[in-house]
Design a protein around this motif. Sequence first.
Motif, PDB file in Angstrom:
ATOM      1  N   PRO A 120       0.821  -1.223   0.000  1.00 19.03           N
ATOM      2  CA  PRO A 120       0.000   0.000   0.000  1.00 19.03           C
ATOM      3  C   PRO A 120       0.854   1.273   0.000  1.00 19.03           C
ATOM      4  N   ALA A 121       1.914   1.287   0.796  1.00 16.64           N
ATOM      5  CA  ALA A 121       2.782   2.472   0.831  1.00 16.64           C
ATOM      6  C   ALA A 121       3.529   2.638  -0.485  1.00 16.64           C
ATOM      7  N   ALA A 122       3.948   1.534  -1.085  1.00 16.23           N
ATOM      8  CA  ALA A 122       4.652   1.598  -2.370  1.00 16.23           C
ATOM      9  C   ALA A 122       3.725   2.132  -3.462  1.00 16.23           C
ATOM     10  N   ARG A 123       2.451   1.721  -3.428  1.00 21.39           N
ATOM     11  CA  ARG A 123       1.494   2.249  -4.406  1.00 21.39           C
ATOM     12  C   ARG A 123       1.355   3.762  -4.272  1.00 21.39           C
ATOM     13  N   ASP A 133      -1.724   4.733 -12.656  1.00 18.22           N
ATOM     14  CA  ASP A 133      -2.698   4.333 -11.639  1.00 18.22           C
ATOM     15  C   ASP A 133      -2.170   3.069 -10.967  1.00 18.22           C
ATOM     16  N   ALA A 134      -1.763   3.198  -9.711  1.00 23.58           N
ATOM     17  CA  ALA A 134      -1.128   2.084  -9.000  1.00 23.58           C
ATOM     18  C   ALA A 134      -2.102   1.298  -8.137  1.00 23.58           C
ATOM     19  N   THR A 135      -3.385   1.569  -8.262  1.00 19.93           N
ATOM     20  CA  THR A 135      -4.378   0.982  -7.364  1.00 19.93           C
ATOM     21  C   THR A 135      -4.284  -0.527  -7.266  1.00 19.93           C
ATOM     22  N   ASP A 136      -4.125  -1.199  -8.391  1.00 21.78           N
ATOM     23  CA  ASP A 136      -4.136  -2.664  -8.407  1.00 21.78           C
ATOM     24  C   ASP A 136      -2.766  -3.280  -8.676  1.00 21.78           C
ATOM     25  N   ARG A 144       8.421  -2.873 -11.984  1.00 23.92           N
ATOM     26  CA  ARG A 144       8.545  -2.521 -13.407  1.00 23.92           C
ATOM     27  C   ARG A 144       8.304  -1.035 -13.606  1.00 23.92           C
ATOM     28  N   ALA A 145       7.265  -0.513 -12.993  1.00 22.67           N
ATOM     29  CA  ALA A 145       6.973   0.913 -13.138  1.00 22.67           C
ATOM     30  C   ALA A 145       8.133   1.757 -12.634  1.00 22.67           C
ATOM     31  N   THR A 146       8.744   1.332 -11.542  1.00 25.73           N
ATOM     32  CA  THR A 146       9.864   2.084 -10.984  1.00 25.73           C
ATOM     33  C   THR A 146      11.073   2.020 -11.891  1.00 25.73           C
ATOM     34  N   VAL A 147      11.405   0.844 -12.392  1.00 28.76           N
ATOM     35  CA  VAL A 147      12.555   0.687 -13.283  1.00 28.76           C
ATOM     36  C   VAL A 147      12.367   1.537 -14.541  1.00 28.76           C
ATOM     37  N   GLU A 148      11.192   1.484 -15.132  1.00 29.03           N
ATOM     38  CA  GLU A 148      10.947   2.255 -16.348  1.00 29.03           C
ATOM     39  C   GLU A 148      10.988   3.752 -16.078  1.00 29.03           C
ATOM     40  N   SER A 149      10.469   4.169 -14.921  1.00 29.82           N
ATOM     41  CA  SER A 149      10.484   5.590 -14.573  1.00 29.82           C
ATOM     42  C   SER A 149      11.901   6.075 -14.317  1.00 29.82           C
ATOM     43  N   ILE A 150      12.715   5.252 -13.657  1.00 35.87           N
ATOM     44  CA  ILE A 150      14.116   5.628 -13.447  1.00 35.87           C
ATOM     45  C   ILE A 150      14.809   5.806 -14.790  1.00 35.87           C
ATOM     46  N   ALA A 151      14.587   4.864 -15.696  1.00 35.13           N
ATOM     47  CA  ALA A 151      15.222   4.944 -17.012  1.00 35.13           C
ATOM     48  C   ALA A 151      14.824   6.224 -17.733  1.00 35.13           C
ATOM     49  N   GLU A 152      13.528   6.465 -17.852  1.00 36.31           N
ATOM     50  CA  GLU A 152      13.060   7.636 -18.595  1.00 36.31           C
ATOM     51  C   GLU A 152      13.517   8.926 -17.942  1.00 36.31           C
ATOM     52  N   GLY A 261       8.255  -2.739 -20.470  1.00 34.20           N
ATOM     53  CA  GLY A 261       7.117  -2.422 -21.320  1.00 34.20           C
ATOM     54  C   GLY A 261       5.883  -3.217 -20.961  1.00 34.20           C
ATOM     55  N   GLY A 262       4.819  -2.916 -21.690  1.00 35.54           N
ATOM     56  CA  GLY A 262       3.513  -3.512 -21.430  1.00 35.54           C
ATOM     57  C   GLY A 262       2.458  -2.430 -21.478  1.00 35.54           C
ATOM     58  N   THR A 263       1.265  -2.753 -21.029  1.00 38.51           N
ATOM     59  CA  THR A 263       0.167  -1.786 -21.013  1.00 38.51           C
ATOM     60  C   THR A 263       0.117  -1.090 -19.661  1.00 38.51           C
ATOM     61  N   ASN A 264       0.148   0.227 -19.686  1.00 37.63           N
ATOM     62  CA  ASN A 264       0.112   1.020 -18.461  1.00 37.63           C
ATOM     63  C   ASN A 264      -1.221   1.728 -18.338  1.00 37.63           C
ATOM     64  N   ASP A 265      -1.743   1.764 -17.123  1.00 36.44           N
ATOM     65  CA  ASP A 265      -3.015   2.416 -16.836  1.00 36.44           C
ATOM     66  C   ASP A 265      -2.749   3.776 -16.205  1.00 36.44           C
ATOM     67  N   TYR A 266      -3.251   4.835 -16.831  1.00 37.18           N
ATOM     68  CA  TYR A 266      -3.073   6.181 -16.306  1.00 37.18           C
ATOM     69  C   TYR A 266      -4.383   6.771 -15.783  1.00 37.18           C
ATOM     70  N   GLY A 267      -5.310   5.908 -15.434  1.00 37.67           N
ATOM     71  CA  GLY A 267      -6.573   6.364 -14.874  1.00 37.67           C
ATOM     72  C   GLY A 267      -7.586   6.678 -15.945  1.00 37.67           C
ATOM     73  N   SER A 268      -7.389   7.789 -16.653  1.00 36.74           N
ATOM     74  CA  SER A 268      -8.352   8.192 -17.678  1.00 36.74           C
ATOM     75  C   SER A 268      -8.064   7.542 -19.027  1.00 36.74           C
TER      76      SER A 268
END
Length: 317
Positions: A120-123, A133-136, A144-152, A261-268
């Motif tokens: 929960p804290a990591a989300r 959107d890190a809800t799920d 994966r999200a962290t690794v990709e964000s660090i790279a970009e 990579g993969g499909t990322n959910d950004y809420g909207s």
Amino acid sequence: MRSTTTHSAASRALGILLGFVADRVLGDPRRFHPVAGFGQTAARLERQLYADSRAAGAVHTTILVGTTTVLGLVVERMTRNHPILHTAATAAATWTVLGARSLEREAEAMAALLEDKDIPAARDRLSHLCARDATDLEADELARATVESIAENTSDACVAPLIWGGVLGIPGLLGYRVANTLDAMVGYRSPKYQNFGWAAARLDDLLNLVPARVCAVLTGLAAGRPREATAVWRRDAVKHPSPNAGPVEASFAGALDLTLGGTNDYGSYQEDRGTLGDGPAPTVADVRRTAALARRVGVAAAAVAAITAITKGKRWG
């Protein structure tokens, strides 16, 4: 004229290196950060100018990027004949625009939370790195999200501003940071910003065309896997919707022997980022590996920026 240009190039190079060291040692200011102040100014101007049109967004971007770049140019010209002042001003601008140490701290915080299995804290913490959107999301998807964000963000928050600083000095440093910050604020493909954020997103794409590829090259070299990183970059970068994040993330995938990579959910909305690399998907242990690689890339980029400043000064001297 040659002496003045040479001194200016040397003070620019030294200022960039000192600013980089300041970022490594101090990170971002805890309070009264100039970039945060700019964000507040940009938000206020957005409230006055917003319309669901590309024209309104272009005006918003032009005013903010143009004003800041001109301010940087004024400082550059006022100090370039005074080496100590020019070094200090360049160092201050470099420290202001870099976010490498803060990015590393966020990576370390995410790694600690994931290692402690505090999902929960990591989300909640992921929002400091990206807009997904890190809800799920569970541990490995958060990794994966962290690794990709660090790279970009290694490209956006470290390599690109350093490269523009090496080429153009203070106006390059400030102008790039403003453009990149605007892209982070309004350059989304959400219904609200699809049109208004178009100009900011396209300008950011243009300014990152060369730096992103410099970052991709440095990533392979810093990892000691230039062939693997380049191979994945050439094969898989086109799968990514971003012309600049694609090469960077693909190179990190090859350098770390991971599949990103993969499909990322950004809420909207959702976005397919393609599949980059040949290795396993990232796990919690890969977060610290990625942060360590990003740190080495930053050191290499600072060296490239300083060399660029000197080389450019000799050419024009």
